[in-house]
Design a protein around this motif. Structure first.
Motif, PDB file in Angstrom:
ATOM      1  N   GLY A 136      41.355  13.936  20.370  1.00 19.27           N
ATOM      2  CA  GLY A 136      42.761  13.554  20.307  1.00 19.27           C
ATOM      3  C   GLY A 136      43.519  14.327  19.247  1.00 19.27           C
ATOM      4  O   GLY A 136      44.648  14.782  19.473  1.00 19.27           O
ATOM      5  N   GLU A 137      42.901  14.517  18.073  1.00 21.51           N
ATOM      6  CA  GLU A 137      43.564  15.262  17.009  1.00 21.51           C
ATOM      7  C   GLU A 137      43.763  16.724  17.403  1.00 21.51           C
ATOM      8  O   GLU A 137      44.817  17.314  17.140  1.00 21.51           O
ATOM      9  CB  GLU A 137      42.749  15.162  15.718  1.00 21.51           C
ATOM     10  CG  GLU A 137      42.790  13.777  15.090  1.00 21.51           C
ATOM     11  CD  GLU A 137      41.961  13.694  13.826  1.00 21.51           C
ATOM     12  OE1 GLU A 137      42.550  13.538  12.740  1.00 21.51           O
ATOM     13  OE2 GLU A 137      40.729  13.789  13.915  1.00 21.51           O
ATOM     14  N   ASN A 199      51.034  17.306  28.531  1.00 18.07           N
ATOM     15  CA  ASN A 199      49.653  16.929  28.852  1.00 18.07           C
ATOM     16  C   ASN A 199      48.842  16.710  27.587  1.00 18.07           C
ATOM     17  O   ASN A 199      48.096  15.716  27.464  1.00 18.07           O
ATOM     18  CB  ASN A 199      48.996  18.011  29.711  1.00 18.07           C
ATOM     19  CG  ASN A 199      49.491  18.017  31.146  1.00 18.07           C
ATOM     20  OD1 ASN A 199      50.091  17.045  31.601  1.00 18.07           O
ATOM     21  ND2 ASN A 199      49.254  19.097  31.863  1.00 18.07           N
ATOM     22  N   ASP A 200      48.950  17.630  26.629  1.00 20.59           N
ATOM     23  CA  ASP A 200      48.185  17.497  25.385  1.00 20.59           C
ATOM     24  C   ASP A 200      48.568  16.242  24.618  1.00 20.59           C
ATOM     25  O   ASP A 200      47.706  15.482  24.152  1.00 20.59           O
ATOM     26  CB  ASP A 200      48.395  18.726  24.497  1.00 20.59           C
ATOM     27  CG  ASP A 200      47.468  19.883  24.847  1.00 20.59           C
ATOM     28  OD1 ASP A 200      46.477  19.661  25.573  1.00 20.59           O
ATOM     29  OD2 ASP A 200      47.725  21.010  24.387  1.00 20.59           O
ATOM     30  N   LEU A 201      49.866  16.008  24.463  1.00 22.18           N
ATOM     31  CA  LEU A 201      50.311  14.856  23.678  1.00 22.18           C
ATOM     32  C   LEU A 201      50.034  13.540  24.396  1.00 22.18           C
ATOM     33  O   LEU A 201      49.707  12.536  23.761  1.00 22.18           O
ATOM     34  CB  LEU A 201      51.795  14.990  23.346  1.00 22.18           C
ATOM     35  CG  LEU A 201      52.141  16.100  22.344  1.00 22.18           C
ATOM     36  CD1 LEU A 201      53.650  16.225  22.174  1.00 22.18           C
ATOM     37  CD2 LEU A 201      51.480  15.849  20.991  1.00 22.18           C
ATOM     38  N   LEU A 208      43.574   8.873  20.588  1.00 19.04           N
ATOM     39  CA  LEU A 208      43.658   8.581  19.155  1.00 19.04           C
ATOM     40  C   LEU A 208      43.720   7.080  18.898  1.00 19.04           C
ATOM     41  O   LEU A 208      44.285   6.323  19.696  1.00 19.04           O
ATOM     42  CB  LEU A 208      44.889   9.263  18.550  1.00 19.04           C
ATOM     43  CG  LEU A 208      44.799  10.786  18.429  1.00 19.04           C
ATOM     44  CD1 LEU A 208      46.165  11.380  18.117  1.00 19.04           C
ATOM     45  CD2 LEU A 208      43.790  11.172  17.351  1.00 19.04           C
ATOM     46  N   PRO A 209      43.183   6.647  17.766  1.00 22.20           N
ATOM     47  CA  PRO A 209      43.284   5.227  17.407  1.00 22.20           C
ATOM     48  C   PRO A 209      44.696   4.859  16.993  1.00 22.20           C
ATOM     49  O   PRO A 209      45.521   5.722  16.689  1.00 22.20           O
ATOM     50  CB  PRO A 209      42.313   5.092  16.227  1.00 22.20           C
ATOM     51  CG  PRO A 209      42.293   6.454  15.608  1.00 22.20           C
ATOM     52  CD  PRO A 209      42.453   7.427  16.748  1.00 22.20           C
ATOM     53  N   ASN A 210      44.983   3.550  16.986  1.00 25.07           N
ATOM     54  CA  ASN A 210      46.302   3.083  16.542  1.00 25.07           C
ATOM     55  C   ASN A 210      46.573   3.461  15.093  1.00 25.07           C
ATOM     56  O   ASN A 210      47.724   3.698  14.710  1.00 25.07           O
ATOM     57  CB  ASN A 210      46.415   1.571  16.710  1.00 25.07           C
ATOM     58  CG  ASN A 210      46.491   1.160  18.164  1.00 25.07           C
ATOM     59  OD1 ASN A 210      46.540   1.994  19.055  1.00 25.07           O
ATOM     60  ND2 ASN A 210      46.488  -0.141  18.399  1.00 25.07           N
ATOM     61  N   ASP A 211      45.536   3.499  14.296  1.00 24.82           N
ATOM     62  CA  ASP A 211      45.671   3.840  12.875  1.00 24.82           C
ATOM     63  C   ASP A 211      44.564   4.823  12.532  1.00 24.82           C
ATOM     64  O   ASP A 211      43.384   4.526  12.712  1.00 24.82           O
ATOM     65  CB  ASP A 211      45.563   2.577  12.021  1.00 24.82           C
ATOM     66  CG  ASP A 211      45.847   2.839  10.544  1.00 24.82           C
ATOM     67  OD1 ASP A 211      45.936   4.019  10.155  1.00 24.82           O
ATOM     68  OD2 ASP A 211      45.979   1.871   9.778  1.00 24.82           O
ATOM     69  N   ASP A 217      47.725   9.744  14.636  1.00 25.44           N
ATOM     70  CA  ASP A 217      47.224   8.620  15.415  1.00 25.44           C
ATOM     71  C   ASP A 217      47.991   8.534  16.734  1.00 25.44           C
ATOM     72  O   ASP A 217      48.781   9.426  17.070  1.00 25.44           O
ATOM     73  CB  ASP A 217      47.320   7.312  14.620  1.00 25.44           C
ATOM     74  CG  ASP A 217      48.735   6.981  14.167  1.00 25.44           C
ATOM     75  OD1 ASP A 217      49.703   7.377  14.854  1.00 25.44           O
ATOM     76  OD2 ASP A 217      48.890   6.324  13.113  1.00 25.44           O
ATOM     77  N   LYS A 218      47.735   7.484  17.465  1.00 20.93           N
ATOM     78  CA  LYS A 218      48.376   7.288  18.775  1.00 20.93           C
ATOM     79  C   LYS A 218      49.892   7.392  18.678  1.00 20.93           C
ATOM     80  O   LYS A 218      50.543   8.019  19.529  1.00 20.93           O
ATOM     81  CB  LYS A 218      47.985   5.914  19.319  1.00 20.93           C
ATOM     82  CG  LYS A 218      48.724   5.478  20.567  1.00 20.93           C
ATOM     83  CD  LYS A 218      48.272   4.102  21.038  1.00 20.93           C
ATOM     84  CE  LYS A 218      49.028   3.682  22.298  1.00 20.93           C
ATOM     85  NZ  LYS A 218      48.506   2.395  22.817  1.00 20.93           N
TER      86      LYS A 218
END
Length: 457
Positions: A136-137, A199-201, A208-211, A217-218
């Motif tokens: 995700g990062e 698409n990437d975002l 990604l996690p909420n925090d 993060d998300k």
């Protein structure tokens, strides 16, 4: 035979020299990417390195803020510094050898190459949760960098009927050998680049996690998606993304207009560049404080005072506006010259995207769509206004929101992008004037016969 590295750079560091010749293109250090990422720790270290690239002066440390501000400088700011690259941008006399356009391109593609390498090395990460977060990062960083590149080096979305105007090359694989680096690539269209960015975002927002602490993060991904959709004038999707960020309850407006710029990772900050006194974008020849500040502090002058805020723009603020009284000041450089107080500490973090912007995106989108998703436009607009000490507007218009964006988000790197998407001129330059688009660096065009230069260069 000499190999020329085009589009992507495997270098980890770029040397900086004097004011008028600040770009040294000789790699100071390089790696064999095939052997560098062999463990999960290596992969995570590479991601941390990519975050470091984001904070470099070529990217969010300076140029992804300063270049968009200078491109829309009329009736707003004046460049008074000696750096030739920035002077060319401010005067729209940009050369295809412009050092700022060149270093931003090179550093962005270097960071993209790093995260591409991460994406191809995720099999080294056994922990499923960590693997998901690192993916995700990587996609977040790649997505925001392609978004910044296509906005600076290509005509605005909507400049052609089908957005077939040249964008930037999409490189979605890691470059790990000199043979791969020597391969040429054509520019993808603006439509194709935006599709990749979205698409990437979008994927990043699900991975990604909420925090995620001080890292993306998300909601960082969703906030950038709101920016992307707004740049496309896709108000329905911008509204949905901004509303998700606001409704998450993870963020709240700071009580003062200065708090986000005087403190690290405040409740209002959705994503910011982490800096400190020892590790920052620069204190003499780079960095936002270097160029924006003109502060006399205890007999010591902080900043070069290169970016002066024009008095007519200052006078547009209500005299009671806290952004006028607390974030604009007369500096040490020149008589009665104003400067912004947003960038006043070399080691401070750099807020890249804040809740105030999400509220203004939701207000604008609701007004344009005739809806009240999440809140009324008046409620969102007035939350920002009242924080600045201003009276509420009962029935705001789109023009009210756009004006508030100018006051609230001034000197944060959005100036030319807002002018372009709303099809406004800056001085005598129309929103789609090629002079408001940076050149593809000459060294890249010379090395790659497929890489078409922008008009006028």
């Amino acid at each position: 035979m000499k190999k020329t590295f085009i589009a992507i750079s495997i270098m980890l560091a770029v040397g900086l020299t004097a004011c008028n010749n600040r770009l040294d293109l000789q790699p100071q250090q390089s790696i064999d990417a095939q052997t560098a990422l062999v463990t999960a720790q290596d992969v995570e270290s590479a991601i941390i390195g990519a975050y470091g690239d984001l904070g470099n002066g070529a990217l969010y440390g300076t140029n992804l803020n300063l270049l968009p501000e200078l491109l829309g400088a009329e009736n707003y700011i004046t460049w008074r510094g000696t750096f030739a690259g920035y002077r060319q941008v401010a005067q729209r006399s940009i050369q295809n050898t412009n050092t700022e356009a060149e270093r931003t391109w090179l550093r962005a593609y270097a960071a993209i190459n790093t995260v591409n390498n991460v994406l191809e090395s995720l099999d080294k990460v056994a922990n499923a949760t960590l693997k998901k977060t690192l993916e995700g990062e990587a996609k977040f960083i790649r997505g925001i960098l392609y978004f910044e590149l296509v906005r600076l080096y290509a005509l605005q979305w909507g400049a052609t009927a089908n957005n077939s105007q040249p964008g930037v090359p999409l490189v979605l694989r890691a470059t790990i050998t000199s043979e791969q680096a020597a391969q040429t690539a054509a520019r993808n269209t603006v439509a194709q680049v935006y599709t990749q960015v979205i698409n990437d975002l979008t994927q990043a927002s699900t991975l990604l996690p909420n925090d995620n602490g001080a890292r993306a993060d998300k909601y960082s991904a969703l906030a950038f998606l709101a920016r992307v959709y707004l740049q496309q004038n896709d108000y329905a999707k911008a509204l949905t993304a901004a509303n998700q960020v606001i409704q998450s309850g993870m963020f709240r407006l700071n009580p003062s207009v200065t708090a986000a710029f005087r403190n690290r990772n405040t409740a209002e900050s959705i994503f910011e560049i982490q800096q400190n006194d020892q590790n920052n974008a620069g204190t003499s020849n780079d960095g936002l404080t270097t160029f924006y500040a003109s502060l006399p502090v205890n007999g010591v002058n902080i900043g070069r005072g290169d970016v002066q805020v024009n008095t007519p723009f200052v006078n547009q603020y209500d005299p009671a506006d806290a952004r006028r009284t607390e974030l604009l000041y007369i500096g040490y450089k020149g008589v009665n010259r104003y400067y912004t107080g947003k960038w006043a500490d070399f080691g401070a973090n750099i807020p890249v995207i804040r809740l105030a912007e999400m509220l203004l995106i939701r207000a604008e989108a609701n007004l344009r769509l005739g809806s009240t998703v999440g809140a009324t436009p008046a409620a969102d607009l007035n939350a920002v206004r009242q924080r600045a000490g201003l009276a509420p507007i009962a029935s705001p218009t789109v023009e009210d929101v756009l004006r508030e964006r100018q006051f609230e988000l001034a000197f944060e790197g959005l100036r030319i992008h807002d002018l372009r998407r709303t099809r406004q001129s800056t001085g005598t330059y129309a929103w789609n004037d090629p002079k408001l688009v940076l050149p593809i660096p000459k060294r890249e065009v010379d090395a790659n016969s497929l890489l078409v230069q922008n008009p006028g260069y």
